[in-house]
Design an enzyme around this catalytic site. Structure first.
Site, PDB file in Angstrom:
ATOM      1  N   SER A 168       0.851  -1.187   0.000  1.00  0.00           N
ATOM      2  CA  SER A 168       0.000   0.000   0.000  1.00  0.00           C
ATOM      3  C   SER A 168       0.893   1.247   0.000  1.00  0.00           C
ATOM      4  CB  SER A 168      -0.942  -0.046   1.207  1.00  0.00           C
ATOM      5  OG  SER A 168      -1.958   0.913   1.093  1.00  0.00           O
ATOM      6  N   HIS A 227      -8.301  -4.900  -1.015  1.00  0.00           N
ATOM      7  CA  HIS A 227      -7.030  -4.339  -0.575  1.00  0.00           C
ATOM      8  C   HIS A 227      -6.399  -5.167   0.537  1.00  0.00           C
ATOM      9  CE1 HIS A 227      -3.965  -1.306  -0.264  1.00  0.00           C
ATOM     10  NE2 HIS A 227      -4.198  -1.125   1.018  1.00  0.00           N
TER      11      HIS A 227
END
Length: 692
Positions: free
Chosen positions: A551, A666
């Site tokens: 990320s 995610h």
């Protein structure tokens, strides 16, 4: 010369200096998540990556070892207080999506808890032909028997909400139900919800989140919901909160307007009257406890220091809107508040002291706010799992690099605590040591890091070592117990490092602010300083050093291999942000402008363009071969970042490995089978690059 390469060379020639207007991106088509051309590219690249990693003879064994950890029945079922007992989501081989279940508190603490199944996610997925991933529940206080369950189809951040009767164990026929979307919801009472969502097509912020808050009454169509608050389309999002007292009465309705990721306005909505909560924009809300709204300051304000925890009485604000707050706690230079949880009579604070955990209970008394420190293990990670609303009970996870997770039950009133469950060792920690060192960054700042290594490792630079860091959003990297790391890396003679670089939250908001926007380079410099310190101490060498980031950590790792390729030989770049001059144009990206800067502003584009790895990738560089991986269903960090970086590397003739998972979002770990394969690919790659 191929057309894509000609386009790329034109792109490189015209890109100019930092802040220059960017020409058309030759790989823009890879941002079309489900575009036919993009999907064909993804399938081909993923097949090649799978061949390289899953074709390694070690992959099957790594995967089985990882799966055994993820589906072991001796895992601690993590509890969440509800209705006098605890809930838990349990995943195993038979239920990879999970089972939401409930047990009494006494039963839970026994050796053989009597669980009652509430929702079987696997059965529900089969029945409805969906891929339901659990995203939590929101229950009506104080009874907590009516809940809104949050279900994601595939693991993204967009969820469907359905009303569930936890006492009867079934969905409520004709009950509240909200279609799929990115939405924020709170109970007002049994027949009313506070809902922020996309009410009309396109009625969302630039970040893709809701900014209009409405009140919705049971039995009415969703279209009849009444607007009570509106933010701005340029905001990040709006969230509702109902401050519920012990008797179930709503003592305040709070609208939280996130103007940027770190700038927020709080407004009490009081029967048509709007009362701004007097706070600086850089403040965070932590709920309602002891008849007080709880906040943390992210900047100095009214003679209160940065990081201070404060409380407001909503009734007092109604009488005197400019009233000042009560100070609960002000951390010193070695401390940082990591999280705050509300309990029966106060707040439970997760604290770091020189990057090691402590838990404090703060209760409001006639003498003001008083502290009790919970008697818990030291020199590791302490995380509050949950705090009860109807008692002084607190569940806390305690762990260390070499100490398996144990679940403790503490008293927020007395501070006494006892271990109630413990995780057996998942790897052999014998002969391993943990050390904390400090490296000196480019500007002279001392950067702490933890090293976990074999005690007998020769100090000749030969230890295969993985460096982890994050360096953003005030998120700290802590001394966690990592069973997959221990089993697939430490047991094989490897070492690893947790680098506490600036941009994180290891020392509170100041540590975060030090690497915001135009100061982002400090994070990269800190990371490189730790690498050089490892080399200087003889712990490892560039040939044996690899890095991992996910990320925001993908910004770090992609920049690191481009800026300082000589320091490492491997990089796992997972679910990454990479094209930092277009991140704001991709889903959720606009919400991070306060963190990185705005590429639409020339001055911001100038400093972003100096480090953005996608733009910095040029011909003639000597780069380590990275492993780039992402998820098609990631609706937070767009898969286009990873795709385009790999495509550009390919066009320039640089080696890389690419793999894209097709569901999971995610988090990328919603399914144990999926996650086991993910871990196995990571460690096969790192073994190939650093141990072979």
């Amino acid at each position: 010369m191929t057309r894509p390469l000609l386009a790329l060379l034109a792109f490189l020639a015209l890109a100019g200096g930092a802040g220059a207007q960017q020409p058309d991106d030759p790989f823009l088509w890879l941002e079309e998540v489900d575009g036919a051309q993009a999907r064909a590219w993804v399938e081909a690249e993923t097949a090649a990556g799978a061949g390289r990693l899953e074709g390694d003879p070690r992959f099957a064994d790594y995967r089985l070892q990882a799966l055994a950890i993820l589906t072991a029945t001796d895992r601690i079922p993590m509890p969440s207080f509800r209705a006098g007992g605890v809930d838990n989501l349990w995943q195993d081989k038979a239920n990879p999506r999970g089972v939401w279940r409930h047990a009494s508190l006494a039963s839970y603490e026994s050796d053989t808890p009597a669980w009652r199944t509430l929702i079987d996610l696997d059965a529900l997925s089969r029945a409805e032909g969906r891929n339901w991933i659990w995203k939590g529940s929101i229950c009506l206080e104080p009874a907590e028997t009516r809940c809104l369950v949050r279900l994601s189809d595939g693991g993204g951040d967009a969820v469907e909400l359905r009303e569930f009767d936890a006492a009867a164990g079934r969905f409520v026929e004709g009950g509240f139900r909200l279609p799929m979307g990115k939405q924020n919801v709170a109970w007002l009472d049994a027949d009313h919800l506070l809902v922020a969502r996309e009410w009309a097509p396109g009625e969302v912020t630039a970040s893709g989140y809701p900014y209009i808050l409405k009140s919705w009454t049971r039995g009415e169509p969703l279209a009849a919901a009444r607007e009570i608050y509106r933010g701005e389309p340029g905001d990040v999002q709006v969230l509702p909160m109902a401050a519920v007292g012990d008797d179930g009465a709503v003592n305040a309705v709070l609208a939280q307007r996130w103007i940027t990721f770190s700038d927020t306005e709080f407004t009490i909505l009081d029967e048509g009257r709007r009362i701004p909560v007097p706070l600086p924009r850089k403040a965070a809300s932590y709920g309602y406890a002891a008849d007080r709204l709880i906040f943390r300051l992210k900047t100095p304000w009214r003679e209160l220091p940065m990081g201070a925890l404060v409380a407001y009485d909503p009734a007092a604000l109604r009488r005197a809107p400019q009233a000042g707050p009560e100070l609960i706690f002000a951390p010193d230079a070695t401390q940082a508040v990591q999280a705050v949880h509300t309990g029966e009579h106060g707040v439970i604070v997760e604290l770091l002291e020189n990057v090691k955990g402590a838990i404090d209970s703060w209760r409001r008394t006639d003498r003001g706010w008083t502290r009790v420190r919970l008697d818990l293990p030291k020199d590791g990670v302490l995380r509050v799992v949950d705090a009860a609303d109807d008692s002084d009970a607190v569940f806390v996870n305690a762990a260390g690099f070499l100490s398996p997770t144990a679940l403790w039950r503490g008293s927020a009133e007395s501070g006494k605590a006892r271990a109630v469950k413990s995780l057996p060792a998942k790897f052999d920690a014998g002969g391993k040591v943990v050390e904390q060192f400090w490296a000196t960054s480019t500007d002279g700042t001392k950067i702490p890091y933890f090293l976990v290594r074999p005690a007998d490792a020769p100090m000749d630079g030969s230890a295969p070592t993985i460096m982890f860091a994050y360096g953003g959003f005030e998120s700290a990297m802590l001394p966690n117990y990592l069973p997959e790391m221990g089993k697939l890396w430490l047991e094989k003679g490897g070492a690893y490092v947790i680098a506490n670089i600036r941009g994180g939250g290891e020392f509170g908001p100041a540590w975060h602010h030090a690497a915001l926007r135009e100061h982002r380079q400090r994070s990269f410099d800190d990371f490189a300083a730790v690498a050089r310190d490892l080399h200087a101490r003889g712990i490892t060498s560039p040939r044996r050093l690899g890095i991992y980031g996910r990320s925001n950590g993908g910004v770090l790792t992609s920049v690191s291999i481009v800026q300082r390729p000589e320091l490492w030989n491997a990089a796992v770049i997972e679910s990454p942000l990479i094209d930092m001059l277009r991140y704001h144009k991709l889903p959720a990206g606009a919400s991070w402008i306060a963190e990185y800067g705005d590429p639409e502003v020339a001055a911001d584009a100038a400093f972003i363009g100096k480090y953005s790895a996608y733009q910095a990738l040029k011909p003639g560089m000597q780069l380590p071969e990275p492993y780039i991986t992402t998820n098609t269903k990631d609706d937070r960090v767009h898969p286009g970042h990873a795709r385009k970086f790999a495509a550009k590397m390919k066009a320039l003739g640089y080696p890389y490995i690419y793999y894209e998972q097709t569901f999971g979002g995610h988090s990328n770990d919603a399914d144990p089978e999926l996650n086991a394969g993910r871990w196995a690919r990571h460690y096969v790659y790192l073994t190939q690059k650093l141990m072979d």
